[in-house]
Design a protein around this motif. Structure first.
Motif, PDB file in Angstrom:
ATOM      1  N   SER A 280      95.073 -15.014 120.419  1.00 56.57           N
ATOM      2  CA  SER A 280      95.649 -15.875 121.451  1.00 56.57           C
ATOM      3  C   SER A 280      96.253 -17.108 120.813  1.00 56.57           C
ATOM      4  CB  SER A 280      94.587 -16.276 122.481  1.00 56.57           C
ATOM      5  OG  SER A 280      93.557 -17.044 121.866  1.00 56.57           O
ATOM      6  N   SER A 281      97.098 -17.774 121.584  1.00 56.63           N
ATOM      7  CA  SER A 281      97.734 -18.998 121.121  1.00 56.63           C
ATOM      8  C   SER A 281      97.894 -19.947 122.292  1.00 56.63           C
ATOM      9  CB  SER A 281      99.109 -18.697 120.504  1.00 56.63           C
ATOM     10  OG  SER A 281      99.782 -19.892 120.179  1.00 56.63           O
ATOM     11  N   GLY A 282      97.648 -21.210 122.043  1.00 52.35           N
ATOM     12  CA  GLY A 282      97.873 -22.215 123.069  1.00 52.35           C
ATOM     13  C   GLY A 282      98.699 -23.349 122.529  1.00 52.35           C
ATOM     14  N   GLY A 283      99.288 -23.158 121.363  1.00 51.39           N
ATOM     15  CA  GLY A 283     100.046 -24.218 120.728  1.00 51.39           C
ATOM     16  C   GLY A 283     100.849 -23.707 119.561  1.00 51.39           C
ATOM     17  N   PRO A 284     100.775 -24.400 118.421  1.00 51.89           N
ATOM     18  CA  PRO A 284     101.630 -24.031 117.286  1.00 51.89           C
ATOM     19  C   PRO A 284     101.060 -22.929 116.398  1.00 51.89           C
ATOM     20  CG  PRO A 284     100.415 -26.040 116.779  1.00 51.89           C
ATOM     21  CD  PRO A 284     100.069 -25.676 118.191  1.00 51.89           C
ATOM     22  N   ASP A 285      99.881 -22.391 116.722  1.00 53.39           N
ATOM     23  CA  ASP A 285      99.250 -21.380 115.862  1.00 53.39           C
ATOM     24  C   ASP A 285      98.678 -20.236 116.706  1.00 53.39           C
ATOM     25  OD1 ASP A 285      99.472 -22.783 113.254  1.00 53.39           O
ATOM     26  OD2 ASP A 285      98.166 -24.246 114.249  1.00 53.39           O
ATOM     27  N   TRP A 286      98.441 -19.105 116.001  1.00 47.35           N
ATOM     28  CA  TRP A 286      97.752 -17.958 116.599  1.00 47.35           C
ATOM     29  C   TRP A 286      96.424 -17.767 115.875  1.00 47.35           C
ATOM     30  CZ3 TRP A 286      99.020 -14.434 120.536  1.00 47.35           C
ATOM     31  CH2 TRP A 286     100.245 -14.664 121.161  1.00 47.35           C
ATOM     32  N   GLY A 287      95.385 -17.416 116.640  1.00 42.77           N
ATOM     33  CA  GLY A 287      94.086 -17.166 116.053  1.00 42.77           C
ATOM     34  C   GLY A 287      93.336 -16.139 116.867  1.00 42.77           C
ATOM     35  N   PRO A 288      92.156 -15.717 116.405  1.00 40.87           N
ATOM     36  CA  PRO A 288      91.362 -14.740 117.154  1.00 40.87           C
ATOM     37  C   PRO A 288      91.082 -15.235 118.566  1.00 40.87           C
ATOM     38  CG  PRO A 288      90.457 -15.105 114.964  1.00 40.87           C
ATOM     39  CD  PRO A 288      91.499 -16.157 115.156  1.00 40.87           C
ATOM     40  N   ALA A 289      91.168 -14.313 119.527  1.00 35.96           N
ATOM     41  CA  ALA A 289      90.858 -14.677 120.908  1.00 35.96           C
ATOM     42  C   ALA A 289      89.425 -15.179 120.998  1.00 35.96           C
ATOM     43  CB  ALA A 289      91.065 -13.476 121.828  1.00 35.96           C
ATOM     44  N   ALA A 290      89.189 -16.103 121.907  1.00 35.78           N
ATOM     45  CA  ALA A 290      87.845 -16.695 122.038  1.00 35.78           C
ATOM     46  C   ALA A 290      86.848 -15.716 122.618  1.00 35.78           C
ATOM     47  CB  ALA A 290      87.919 -17.951 122.908  1.00 35.78           C
ATOM     48  N   ARG A 291      87.333 -14.709 123.323  1.00 32.11           N
ATOM     49  CA  ARG A 291      86.450 -13.726 123.968  1.00 32.11           C
ATOM     50  C   ARG A 291      87.195 -12.394 124.070  1.00 32.11           C
ATOM     51  NH1 ARG A 291      88.061 -17.503 127.543  1.00 32.11           N
ATOM     52  NH2 ARG A 291      86.080 -18.594 127.321  1.00 32.11           N
ATOM     53  N   PRO A 292      86.526 -11.307 124.406  1.00 32.17           N
ATOM     54  CA  PRO A 292      87.221 -10.028 124.582  1.00 32.17           C
ATOM     55  C   PRO A 292      88.353 -10.148 125.597  1.00 32.17           C
ATOM     56  CG  PRO A 292      84.868  -9.675 124.494  1.00 32.17           C
ATOM     57  CD  PRO A 292      85.060 -11.160 124.541  1.00 32.17           C
ATOM     58  N   VAL A 293      89.422  -9.383 125.365  1.00 30.64           N
ATOM     59  CA  VAL A 293      90.641  -9.473 126.169  1.00 30.64           C
ATOM     60  C   VAL A 293      90.989  -8.107 126.723  1.00 30.64           C
ATOM     61  CG1 VAL A 293      93.137  -9.829 126.014  1.00 30.64           C
ATOM     62  CG2 VAL A 293      91.578 -11.480 124.961  1.00 30.64           C
ATOM     63  N   ARG A 294      91.533  -8.074 127.922  1.00 28.63           N
ATOM     64  CA  ARG A 294      92.133  -6.860 128.472  1.00 28.63           C
ATOM     65  C   ARG A 294      93.579  -7.167 128.817  1.00 28.63           C
ATOM     66  NH1 ARG A 294      90.758  -1.946 130.536  1.00 28.63           N
ATOM     67  NH2 ARG A 294      88.556  -2.360 130.102  1.00 28.63           N
ATOM     68  N   LEU A 295      94.499  -6.483 128.156  1.00 29.65           N
ATOM     69  CA  LEU A 295      95.931  -6.706 128.354  1.00 29.65           C
ATOM     70  C   LEU A 295      96.598  -5.376 128.656  1.00 29.65           C
ATOM     71  CD1 LEU A 295      98.362  -8.649 128.263  1.00 29.65           C
ATOM     72  CD2 LEU A 295      98.540  -8.182 125.810  1.00 29.65           C
ATOM     73  N   ASP A 296      97.240  -5.295 129.805  1.00 29.02           N
ATOM     74  CA  ASP A 296      97.916  -4.056 130.223  1.00 29.02           C
ATOM     75  C   ASP A 296      96.967  -2.858 130.177  1.00 29.02           C
ATOM     76  OD1 ASP A 296     100.247  -5.521 130.515  1.00 29.02           O
ATOM     77  OD2 ASP A 296     100.993  -5.016 128.514  1.00 29.02           O
ATOM     78  N   GLY A 297      95.722  -3.099 130.582  1.00 29.18           N
ATOM     79  CA  GLY A 297      94.748  -2.017 130.627  1.00 29.18           C
ATOM     80  C   GLY A 297      94.080  -1.707 129.312  1.00 29.18           C
ATOM     81  N   VAL A 298      94.440  -2.431 128.247  1.00 24.00           N
ATOM     82  CA  VAL A 298      93.841  -2.188 126.923  1.00 24.00           C
ATOM     83  C   VAL A 298      92.798  -3.265 126.655  1.00 24.00           C
ATOM     84  CG1 VAL A 298      94.266  -2.020 124.454  1.00 24.00           C
ATOM     85  CG2 VAL A 298      95.955  -1.134 126.079  1.00 24.00           C
ATOM     86  N   ALA A 299      91.555  -2.846 126.385  1.00 25.26           N
ATOM     87  CA  ALA A 299      90.475  -3.781 126.069  1.00 25.26           C
ATOM     88  C   ALA A 299      90.414  -3.974 124.563  1.00 25.26           C
ATOM     89  CB  ALA A 299      89.138  -3.252 126.587  1.00 25.26           C
ATOM     90  N   ALA A 300      90.248  -5.237 124.144  1.00 25.89           N
ATOM     91  CA  ALA A 300      90.219  -5.529 122.708  1.00 25.89           C
ATOM     92  C   ALA A 300      89.235  -6.649 122.417  1.00 25.89           C
ATOM     93  CB  ALA A 300      91.618  -5.937 122.230  1.00 25.89           C
ATOM     94  N   ARG A 301      88.623  -6.542 121.262  1.00 25.85           N
ATOM     95  CA  ARG A 301      87.690  -7.592 120.833  1.00 25.85           C
ATOM     96  C   ARG A 301      88.474  -8.644 120.058  1.00 25.85           C
ATOM     97  NH1 ARG A 301      86.654  -6.597 115.350  1.00 25.85           N
ATOM     98  NH2 ARG A 301      87.154  -4.469 114.640  1.00 25.85           N
ATOM     99  N   PRO A 302      87.908  -9.852 119.902  1.00 22.85           N
ATOM    100  CA  PRO A 302      88.598 -10.883 119.127  1.00 22.85           C
ATOM    101  C   PRO A 302      89.003 -10.377 117.737  1.00 22.85           C
ATOM    102  CG  PRO A 302      86.761 -11.841 120.283  1.00 22.85           C
ATOM    103  CD  PRO A 302      86.660 -10.359 120.502  1.00 22.85           C
ATOM    104  N   GLY A 303      90.232 -10.644 117.356  1.00 25.89           N
ATOM    105  CA  GLY A 303      90.747 -10.155 116.077  1.00 25.89           C
ATOM    106  C   GLY A 303      90.255 -10.947 114.894  1.00 25.89           C
ATOM    107  N   TYR A 304      90.664 -10.512 113.703  1.00 23.63           N
ATOM    108  CA  TYR A 304      90.317 -11.185 112.464  1.00 23.63           C
ATOM    109  C   TYR A 304      91.171 -12.443 112.306  1.00 23.63           C
ATOM    110  CZ  TYR A 304      93.900  -7.648 111.788  1.00 23.63           C
ATOM    111  OH  TYR A 304      94.986  -6.833 111.972  1.00 23.63           O
TER     112      TYR A 304
END
Length: 310
Positions: A280-304
């Motif tokens: 996820s990103s909320g500014g000038p950088d991208w980093g691992p999501a703070a919690r598990p995410v579901r996007l377009d029906g796809v569930a994913a755990r926080p990335g590296y």
């Protein structure tokens, strides 16, 4: 429906895939030094669009199957005669709105030609290199239209600088703006590269969403990555992903990305493992999501962490 440069003009009513095209003049114009001969065609991508377009005389083919066969024949001929062959989806609703905006009669060939080569729609063009129309090429044309609309939105958010439109403008402010956008584009490409390097070999799909003024910017790309790091991805999908990342980073917009698929390769004895990571990103950088995410029906755990990927 087609348009080209460097040859005698063809009958636009025929080149929609109805009957064989007929050249209006027996001569060829000489190629300007350094210039390519280009052929552009609009292609109807489904039976419903075909039925609507027939009312405007775009094609006289009796059915959609015959239309595709005629269009394939036309494209094969164009590949032999022109240096560059490109196609874009002929979208009846877009065409009707274009004609209404410009006061054109949709039944006139000139209206179809103007729609086909309309500069704001250049992002919807795809090179054609002999692919089967009924295979992956028609879906790519549909995606190219959707991608093109997103690219136009992103370019508008960036004040026309996404494609370096401000490079020729005078004034230090314009040059600074272009450098700023170019820097964000390069950072976006690096974010995507690090996602793929960290994932390793496998078959993946990236889904990306950035919340922007005027509506969400979205992108999707299918990626095949070999164990030696070689990546296969459609050029138009890569362009869209980088553009959406660029807009998000430049304007510091919130966004989320999910990379999912099968991790592994033949070099690992054909062992493939399901994988899904989220950032996820909320500014000038991208980093691992703070919690598990579901996007377009796809569930994913926080990335590296992308900062740890070389």
């Amino acid at each position: 429906m087609s348009s080209h440069q460097g040859r005698a003009r063809r009958n636009s009513d025929c080149t929609a895939g109805g009957s064989r095209p007929v050249a209006r003049a027996p001569h060829r114009r000489q190629r300007a030094e350094g210039a390519d001969q280009a052929f552009v065609i609009g292609v109807l991508t489904n039976a419903a669009d075909f039925a609507r377009a027939r009312a405007w005389g775009v094609t006289d083919a009796p059915d959609f199957e015959r239309y595709l066969a005629d269009t394939a024949e036309l494209l094969a001929d164009a590949l032999e005669r022109f240096d560059t062959v490109r196609a874009r989806m002929f979208h009846p609703q877009d065409f009707a709105e274009f004609c209404l905006l410009h006061g054109l009669d949709p039944a006139e060939a000139a209206a179809r030609d103007r729609y086909l080569v309309n500069p704001p729609l250049r992002t919807q063009l795809l090179p054609y290199q002999g692919e089967e129309l009924a295979g992956d090429y028609l879906p790519r044309l549909v995606r190219a239209r959707e991608n093109g609309l997103t690219l136009c939105h992103a370019d508008l958010l960036l004040d026309g600088a996404l494609y370096g439109a401000a490079q020729g403008a005078e004034g230090e402010a314009d040059e600074e703006h272009v450098r700023w956008v170019r820097s964000a584009y390069q950072r976006g490409g690096e974010v995507f590269r690090r996602m793929l390097v960290g994932a390793g070999a496998g078959v993946y799909e990236l889904r990306l969403r950035v919340d922007a003024p005027g509506g969400r910017l979205t992108a999707a790309a299918r990626v095949l990555q070999w164990e030696d790091g070689v990546v296969r991805i459609n050029d138009e999908d890569l362009e869209l992903v980088c553009a959406v990342l660029c807009a998000g980073l430049a304007l510091e917009l919130p966004g989320v990305a999910v990379l999912h698929g099968s991790q592994g390769s033949a070099a690992t004895c054909g062992e493939y493992l399901p994988a899904a990571w989220a950032w996820s990103s909320g500014g000038p950088d991208w980093g691992p999501a703070a919690r598990p995410v579901r996007l377009d029906g796809v569930a994913a755990r926080p990335g590296y962490s992308l900062g740890t990927v070389c």
